[in-house]
Design an enzyme around this catalytic site. Structure first.
Site, PDB file in Angstrom:
ATOM      1  N   ASP A 142      52.582  36.934   9.124  1.00  0.00           N
ATOM      2  CA  ASP A 142      52.812  37.564  10.134  1.00  0.00           C
ATOM      3  C   ASP A 142      52.187  37.212  11.408  1.00  0.00           C
ATOM      4  OD1 ASP A 142      52.691  41.014   9.894  1.00  0.00           O
ATOM      5  OD2 ASP A 142      51.696  40.021  11.821  1.00  0.00           O
ATOM      6  N   ILE A 143      53.024  37.325  12.481  1.00  0.00           N
ATOM      7  CA  ILE A 143      52.494  36.820  13.800  1.00  0.00           C
ATOM      8  C   ILE A 143      51.179  37.348  14.314  1.00  0.00           C
ATOM      9  CG2 ILE A 143      53.582  38.779  15.422  1.00  0.00           C
ATOM     10  CD1 ILE A 143      55.200  36.302  16.769  1.00  0.00           C
TER      11      ILE A 143
ATOM     12  N   ASN B  64      54.860  49.959   4.809  1.00  0.00           N
ATOM     13  CA  ASN B  64      54.793  50.928   5.832  1.00  0.00           C
ATOM     14  C   ASN B  64      56.398  51.277   5.749  1.00  0.00           C
ATOM     15  OD1 ASN B  64      52.240  51.063   6.525  1.00  0.00           O
ATOM     16  ND2 ASN B  64      52.479  49.116   7.704  1.00  0.00           N
TER      17      ASN B  64
ATOM     18  N   GLU C 100      56.950  49.314  11.824  1.00  0.00           N
ATOM     19  CA  GLU C 100      57.612  49.167  13.332  1.00  0.00           C
ATOM     20  C   GLU C 100      58.859  48.528  13.305  1.00  0.00           C
ATOM     21  OE1 GLU C 100      54.261  47.300  14.825  1.00  0.00           O
ATOM     22  OE2 GLU C 100      53.092  48.971  15.313  1.00  0.00           O
ATOM     23  N   VAL C 101      59.133  47.697  12.182  1.00  0.00           N
ATOM     24  CA  VAL C 101      60.141  46.894  12.237  1.00  0.00           C
ATOM     25  C   VAL C 101      61.135  47.520  10.924  1.00  0.00           C
ATOM     26  CG1 VAL C 101      61.152  44.759  11.800  1.00  0.00           C
ATOM     27  CG2 VAL C 101      58.915  44.837  12.755  1.00  0.00           C
TER      28      VAL C 101
ATOM     29  N   HIS D 194      59.849  45.226   4.453  1.00  0.00           N
ATOM     30  CA  HIS D 194      58.803  44.059   4.340  1.00  0.00           C
ATOM     31  C   HIS D 194      57.689  44.876   3.518  1.00  0.00           C
ATOM     32  CE1 HIS D 194      58.588  46.163   8.278  1.00  0.00           C
ATOM     33  NE2 HIS D 194      57.079  45.764   7.996  1.00  0.00           N
TER      34      HIS D 194
ATOM     35  N   HIS E 248      53.723  43.681   3.193  1.00  0.00           N
ATOM     36  CA  HIS E 248      52.776  42.835   3.733  1.00  0.00           C
ATOM     37  C   HIS E 248      51.903  42.484   2.391  1.00  0.00           C
ATOM     38  CE1 HIS E 248      52.863  44.669   7.885  1.00  0.00           C
ATOM     39  NE2 HIS E 248      53.472  45.617   6.967  1.00  0.00           N
TER      40      HIS E 248
END
Ligand code: 5GP
Length: 121
Positions: free
Chosen positions: A33-34, A91, A99-100, A104, A106
């Site tokens: 993750d960025i 999420n 958000e994306v 995905h 985490h």
């Protein structure tokens, strides 16, 4: 709403944006993750165009589902989070503040994590 192929993870999958890959196979990409929220913070995504868990669970092939689940376990091992433990978060949708719009999960670990949920504002 259909899949938005301009989302950031779609760009990562096409190689248009760099990523720090932790694991990859035919169906899955896992990368750091960025903005890590813990010493270990890896995102594991299916390569197929699935916005959400809803779509993935209903529409993905058995091979894609198996690959994603196995990859999550492999990532935990690669980043040495298997012991003493790690947390998985998906999420999904607006209430979860996804958000994306590309599914995905985490993988979070590398320290003792706090309580699971915060109350919304
Ligand atoms: P969400 O809130 O949708 O569950 O999580 C999206 C995650 O994607 C966030 O943790 C965020 O830091 C991460 N992210 C957003 N843009 C990028 C990017 O360009 N590269 C990487 N590696 N992660 C990103």
């Amino acid at each position: 709403m259909s899949y938005d192929d301009q989302n950031i993870f779609a760009k990562i999958l096409r190689g248009e944006i760099p990523n720090k890959t932790v694991y990859e196979d035919d169906h899955v990409l896992a990368f750091e993750d960025i903005q890590p929220q813990a010493p270990v913070h890896v995102l594991v995504i299916p390569k197929g165009p699935y916005k959400s868990m809803n779509e993935f669970s209903a529409e993905a092939s058995d091979a894609e589902i198996v690959a994603w689940v196995r990859a999550i376990g492999k990532v935990a091992e690669i980043v040495e989070a298997k012991e003493p433990g790690y947390r998985l978060i998906v999420n999904n949708g607006e209430d979860a503040i996804q958000e994306v719009p590309h599914l995905h999960i985490h993988v979070l670990g590398g320290r003792r994590l706090g309580r699971m949920l915060q109350k919304a504002d």
